[in-house]
Motif scaffolding. Structure first.
Motif, PDB file in Angstrom:
ATOM      1  N   UNK A  55      28.402  15.596  15.489  1.00  0.00           N
ATOM      2  CA  UNK A  55      27.237  14.749  15.732  1.00  0.00           C
ATOM      3  C   UNK A  55      26.088  15.034  14.767  1.00  0.00           C
ATOM      4  N   UNK A  56      26.277  15.988  13.793  1.00  0.00           N
ATOM      5  CA  UNK A  56      25.217  16.354  12.830  1.00  0.00           C
ATOM      6  C   UNK A  56      25.731  16.144  11.402  1.00  0.00           C
ATOM      7  N   UNK A  57      24.937  15.447  10.576  1.00  0.00           N
ATOM      8  CA  UNK A  57      25.280  15.197   9.169  1.00  0.00           C
ATOM      9  C   UNK A  57      24.049  15.468   8.284  1.00  0.00           C
ATOM     10  N   UNK A  58      24.344  15.840   7.045  1.00  0.00           N
ATOM     11  CA  UNK A  58      23.264  16.065   6.090  1.00  0.00           C
ATOM     12  C   UNK A  58      23.437  15.077   4.946  1.00  0.00           C
ATOM     13  N   UNK A  59      22.516  14.133   4.828  1.00  0.00           N
ATOM     14  CA  UNK A  59      22.600  13.108   3.800  1.00  0.00           C
ATOM     15  C   UNK A  59      21.223  12.886   3.165  1.00  0.00           C
ATOM     16  N   UNK A  66      23.168  12.564  15.795  1.00  0.00           N
ATOM     17  CA  UNK A  66      23.668  11.466  16.621  1.00  0.00           C
ATOM     18  C   UNK A  66      23.025  11.567  18.014  1.00  0.00           C
ATOM     19  N   UNK A  67      22.643  10.396  18.539  1.00  0.00           N
ATOM     20  CA  UNK A  67      21.993  10.388  19.870  1.00  0.00           C
ATOM     21  C   UNK A  67      22.918  10.849  20.992  1.00  0.00           C
ATOM     22  N   UNK A  77      24.428  20.475  28.720  1.00  0.00           N
ATOM     23  CA  UNK A  77      23.295  20.198  27.838  1.00  0.00           C
ATOM     24  C   UNK A  77      23.613  20.759  26.448  1.00  0.00           C
ATOM     25  N   UNK A  78      23.449  19.931  25.382  1.00  0.00           N
ATOM     26  CA  UNK A  78      23.710  20.368  24.008  1.00  0.00           C
ATOM     27  C   UNK A  78      22.399  20.386  23.223  1.00  0.00           C
ATOM     28  N   UNK A  79      22.277  21.414  22.378  1.00  0.00           N
ATOM     29  CA  UNK A  79      21.091  21.526  21.513  1.00  0.00           C
ATOM     30  C   UNK A  79      21.494  22.202  20.206  1.00  0.00           C
ATOM     31  N   UNK A  80      20.701  21.907  19.115  1.00  0.00           N
ATOM     32  CA  UNK A  80      20.997  22.413  17.776  1.00  0.00           C
ATOM     33  C   UNK A  80      19.813  23.256  17.301  1.00  0.00           C
ATOM     34  N   UNK A  81      20.146  24.453  16.744  1.00  0.00           N
ATOM     35  CA  UNK A  81      19.108  25.387  16.323  1.00  0.00           C
ATOM     36  C   UNK A  81      19.355  25.804  14.869  1.00  0.00           C
ATOM     37  N   UNK A  82      18.235  26.155  14.231  1.00  0.00           N
ATOM     38  CA  UNK A  82      18.325  26.869  12.969  1.00  0.00           C
ATOM     39  C   UNK A  82      18.741  28.307  13.282  1.00  0.00           C
ATOM     40  N   UNK A  83      19.377  28.991  12.349  1.00  0.00           N
ATOM     41  CA  UNK A  83      19.776  30.377  12.622  1.00  0.00           C
ATOM     42  C   UNK A  83      18.604  31.263  13.014  1.00  0.00           C
ATOM     43  N   UNK A  84      17.382  30.899  12.557  1.00  0.00           N
ATOM     44  CA  UNK A  84      16.227  31.713  12.897  1.00  0.00           C
ATOM     45  C   UNK A  84      15.740  31.455  14.323  1.00  0.00           C
ATOM     46  N   UNK A  86      14.829  28.155  15.527  1.00  0.00           N
ATOM     47  CA  UNK A  86      14.026  26.947  15.675  1.00  0.00           C
ATOM     48  C   UNK A  86      14.887  25.820  16.254  1.00  0.00           C
ATOM     49  N   UNK A  87      14.395  25.190  17.346  1.00  0.00           N
ATOM     50  CA  UNK A  87      15.103  24.069  17.960  1.00  0.00           C
ATOM     51  C   UNK A  87      14.913  22.830  17.117  1.00  0.00           C
ATOM     52  N   UNK A  88      16.039  22.232  16.678  1.00  0.00           N
ATOM     53  CA  UNK A  88      15.983  21.039  15.844  1.00  0.00           C
ATOM     54  C   UNK A  88      16.199  19.759  16.648  1.00  0.00           C
ATOM     55  N   UNK A  89      17.151  19.799  17.580  1.00  0.00           N
ATOM     56  CA  UNK A  89      17.486  18.566  18.292  1.00  0.00           C
ATOM     57  C   UNK A  89      18.270  18.933  19.569  1.00  0.00           C
ATOM     58  N   UNK A  90      18.197  18.070  20.605  1.00  0.00           N
ATOM     59  CA  UNK A  90      18.995  18.274  21.804  1.00  0.00           C
ATOM     60  C   UNK A  90      18.178  18.352  23.082  1.00  0.00           C
ATOM     61  N   UNK A  91      18.859  18.635  24.210  1.00  0.00           N
ATOM     62  CA  UNK A  91      18.238  18.729  25.532  1.00  0.00           C
ATOM     63  C   UNK A  91      18.488  20.103  26.127  1.00  0.00           C
ATOM     64  N   UNK A  92      17.492  20.609  26.802  1.00  0.00           N
ATOM     65  CA  UNK A  92      17.588  21.899  27.485  1.00  0.00           C
ATOM     66  C   UNK A  92      17.235  21.673  28.954  1.00  0.00           C
ATOM     67  N   UNK A  93      18.028  22.190  29.876  1.00  0.00           N
ATOM     68  CA  UNK A  93      17.744  21.970  31.299  1.00  0.00           C
ATOM     69  C   UNK A  93      16.410  22.575  31.713  1.00  0.00           C
TER      70      UNK A  93
END
Length: 448
Positions: A55-59, A66-67, A77-84, A86-93
């Motif tokens: 669901x994640x692309x770099x262009x 992707x929504x 619940x799915x969420x995407x983080x930087x290794x450091x 930082x929350x980039x995208x997603x939902x957290x309960x």
């Protein structure tokens, strides 16, 4: 348990077995389901996190998400983080700690805000971009809450299921035992009406109950045939014996008119006395035989039962006086019934003869006739020897005598005759007695 009807016992047994089976099934289901639910939560979590990378692309120098990542699939619940971190995208309960450290590939159980979560972190490379952390979160508490609701619903529906089981069991038991009720009803009617011609006749059937009914009908055929043979023999024997008895009585009268030796006269007198007793017994046997065959007709008329009782009391006064027994009467005026006078005389005669025969010297006999609502009630009570409790059910049987030594002149047909006369006049008779204290024969008829 033995006091309950067979139908009730079958329903209780069926319902009890159903309850045991239901409890076992629910126990196994809940035990397996509890573990299965937690296992499914873990599997769904692993599956969703492992597929999150697509669901994640770099262009064109930017990340596109992707929504679908925002959709809550299977409670994950799915969420995407930087290794450091930082929350980039997603939902957290709601209530989950944002600062939870990452642990790649490790399924953890975390308690946050009073709620227990399963947490799974996985690091995936993004083409043209550096690796990113994908986190999946599933609420264990929500899954357990759903499971508890299922348990509550099952427990709530269990009584309804048991009630339906009991109701269906009752319907089936009643239908299955309906032939038994019919058998019981027929037997009671035979017992009440003394009609051996009645049959159950369930019809065609192959189960044990139908076989029982057929066997019972066959048994009734045999009993009725035997009883009819006995009645016919009694009728024939009574008819055949009447002539020789009449001849004996006639010859005794002729001989006694002559001058005889005192001892001879005494012997002839004894023969005459016994012959008269036999003649009376044959007369009663013939009457009962005609009654059994439905050939005894009643010549009913409006009869004063109290007046007839007074006449019979005076008639038996002399016989009772020989034993110094006094007869006392309490007779109400206007005690009219529709009855056959000849049979009523025989009824009073048998009851009073019984009271005198079993009475004690210097005793009493009380006769009472009175109106009781729409009925005329009467009784003959004495303070004689009484009847033993074990003999009471048998006194109505023909030729039965509770104490033959005390009733050598009786033939055991009197009370059988009395009961038939009472019933033939639509009445009912009962007896109460205590051995050594006396007996009371009470009967009642519809008032005229």
């Amino acid at each position: 348990m033995k006091k309950l009807s067979l139908k009730t016992r079958l329903v209780l047994l069926h319902t009890g077995l159903m309850a045991v089976v239901l409890l076992l099934v629910l126990g196994i289901l809940f035990s397996v389901s509890s573990r299965e639910i937690l296992s499914n939560v873990q599997n769904d979590l692993e599956k969703n996190v492992s597929e999150a990378g697509k669901y994640v692309e770099y262009e064109d120098g930017r990340l596109e998400f992707d929504s679908d990542l925002l959709e809550l699939e299977n409670g994950v619940y799915l969420s995407v983080y930087e290794p450091e971190g930082e929350l980039l995208y997603g939902k957290i309960p709601y209530g989950f700690s944002y600062g939870l450290a990452f642990s790649d590939g490790e399924l953890r159980q975390v308690s946050s805000g009073g709620t227990v979560f399963y947490v799974l972190d996985m690091e995936y490379p993004v083409e043209g971009y550096h690796p990113m952390i994908f986190r999946g979160i599933a609420s264990v508490s929500d899954a357990e809450r759903d499971f508890r609701f299922t348990v509550y619903l099952a427990l709530l529906l269990s009584p309804v299921l048991l009630f339906l089981t009991a109701f269906c069991g009752y319907i089936l038991s009643r239908r299955a035992l309906r032939p038994v009720s019919r058998i019981t009803g027929t037997v009671r009617e035979i017992q009440r009406e003394q009609d051996l011609s009645r049959r159950i006749r369930l019809g065609e059937g192959r189960d044990e109950i139908y076989t029982l009914a057929e066997t019972f009908d066959s048994l009734l055929d045999t009993i009725e045939e035997g009883v009819n043979r006995e009645k016919q023999f009694t009728d024939d024997a009574a008819h055949e014996l009447r002539t020789p008895i009449s001849v004996i009585l006639l010859q005794c009268e002729e001989i006694l008119e002559k001058e005889l030796d005192p001892q001879v006269r005494e012997g002839i007198g004894l023969i005459q006395k016994k012959a008269r007793a036999m003649s009376e017994m044959l007369s009663q046997l013939l009457l009962l035989s005609r009654a059994d065959g439905g050939r005894q007709k009643l010549e009913e008329e409006r009869l004063d039962l109290g007046g007839l009782a007074q006449v019979m009391a005076e008639e038996f006064g002399g016989i009772a006086g020989e034993k110094q027994i006094s007869i006392e009467t309490e007779l109400e005026d206007g005690a009219y019934i529709m009855a056959d006078e000849t049979l009523m005389i025989r009824m009073w005669s048998n009851l009073l003869q019984n009271a005198v025969s079993y009475g004690k010297t210097g005793g009493h006999i009380w006769i009472r006739v009175y109106r009781d609502g729409e009925e005329i009630a009467a009784s003959v009570r004495d303070d004689g020897m009484g009847i033993r409790e074990e003999d009471l059910p048998k006194i109505w049987d023909r030729f039965y005598r509770a104490d033959p030594a005390r009733s050598s002149e009786g033939n055991g047909l009197g009370l059988s005759m009395v009961r038939w006369i009472v019933r033939a006049h639509r009445g009912e008779i009962t007896v109460r007695s205590r051995y050594g204290e006396g007996s009371t024969f009470a009967f009642r008829f519809p008032a005229a």
